[in-house]
Motif scaffolding. Structure first.
Motif, PDB file in Angstrom:
ATOM      1  N   PHE A  45      58.268  19.477  78.236  1.00 14.79           N
ATOM      2  CA  PHE A  45      57.936  19.965  76.617  1.00 14.79           C
ATOM      3  C   PHE A  45      56.965  19.071  76.127  1.00 14.79           C
ATOM      4  O   PHE A  45      56.605  17.974  76.170  1.00 14.79           O
ATOM      5  CB  PHE A  45      59.389  19.343  76.142  1.00 14.79           C
ATOM      6  N   SER A  46      56.517  19.929  75.319  1.00 13.31           N
ATOM      7  CA  SER A  46      55.420  19.386  74.314  1.00 13.31           C
ATOM      8  C   SER A  46      55.728  19.076  72.942  1.00 13.31           C
ATOM      9  O   SER A  46      56.761  19.701  72.615  1.00 13.31           O
ATOM     10  CB  SER A  46      53.957  20.139  74.180  1.00 13.31           C
ATOM     11  N   CYS A  47      55.362  18.187  72.151  1.00 12.45           N
ATOM     12  CA  CYS A  47      55.838  17.888  70.856  1.00 12.45           C
ATOM     13  C   CYS A  47      54.938  18.529  69.948  1.00 12.45           C
ATOM     14  O   CYS A  47      53.813  19.323  70.289  1.00 12.45           O
ATOM     15  CB  CYS A  47      55.569  16.541  70.518  1.00 12.45           C
ATOM     16  N   SER A  48      55.400  18.965  68.758  1.00 12.03           N
ATOM     17  CA  SER A  48      54.597  19.333  67.512  1.00 12.03           C
ATOM     18  C   SER A  48      54.779  18.738  66.392  1.00 12.03           C
ATOM     19  O   SER A  48      55.662  18.019  66.353  1.00 12.03           O
ATOM     20  CB  SER A  48      54.845  21.021  67.587  1.00 12.03           C
ATOM     21  N   GLU A  49      53.987  18.980  65.226  1.00 15.44           N
ATOM     22  CA  GLU A  49      54.492  18.444  64.251  1.00 15.44           C
ATOM     23  C   GLU A  49      55.862  18.536  63.594  1.00 15.44           C
ATOM     24  O   GLU A  49      56.624  17.915  63.177  1.00 15.44           O
ATOM     25  CB  GLU A  49      53.408  18.935  63.140  1.00 15.44           C
TER      26      GLU A  49
END
Length: 125
Positions: A45-49
């Protein structure tokens, strides 16, 4: 680095204590394998704002408390991650007892601020 070395040593100890009469239907996971499974899951999973990031205590120091904190995107299935980490922490604690492990007994403080920076969860403070 010390954690990886400790995990590797613990894995070898666990492997040396395995019995031949284990149920073949129940997979045996070493600390190292379980660690990799958790890290791989988090890294999928990648993060985002908008999603943001979180952290969870990881490992079990012989004197109590987590060895470290793992950062993760809030996009993970938090129930699944908590179950995976709880299993790992129990395995680590059992290994501490079996091996008579010792540590510095210093309490690891959790991060106070974690943010998504360029798609990676990062400790700010």
């Amino acid at each position: 680095m010390k954690t990886k070395i400790l995990l590797l040593l613990c894995s070898f100890l666990l492997l040396s204590m395995q019995c031949d009469d284990n149920d073949p239907d129940i997979p045996e996971f070493t600390l190292e394998q379980k660690n990799k499974e958790i890290i791989d899951y988090i890294n999928s999973f990648s993060c985002s704002e908008t999603a943001g990031c979180g952290f969870i205590g990881f490992g079990s120091k012989p004197c109590g408390g987590p060895r470290t904190y793992l950062l993760f995107s809030n996009g993970v299935d938090i129930v699944k991650l908590k179950q995976m980490v709880a299993t790992y922490n129990e395995m680590d604690q059992e290994n501490n007892i079996k091996t008579g492990a010792i540590s510095d007994c210093m309490m690891r403080l959790p991060p106070t601020e974690v943010k998504c920076v360029n798609g990676v969860c990062t400790i700010i403070k």
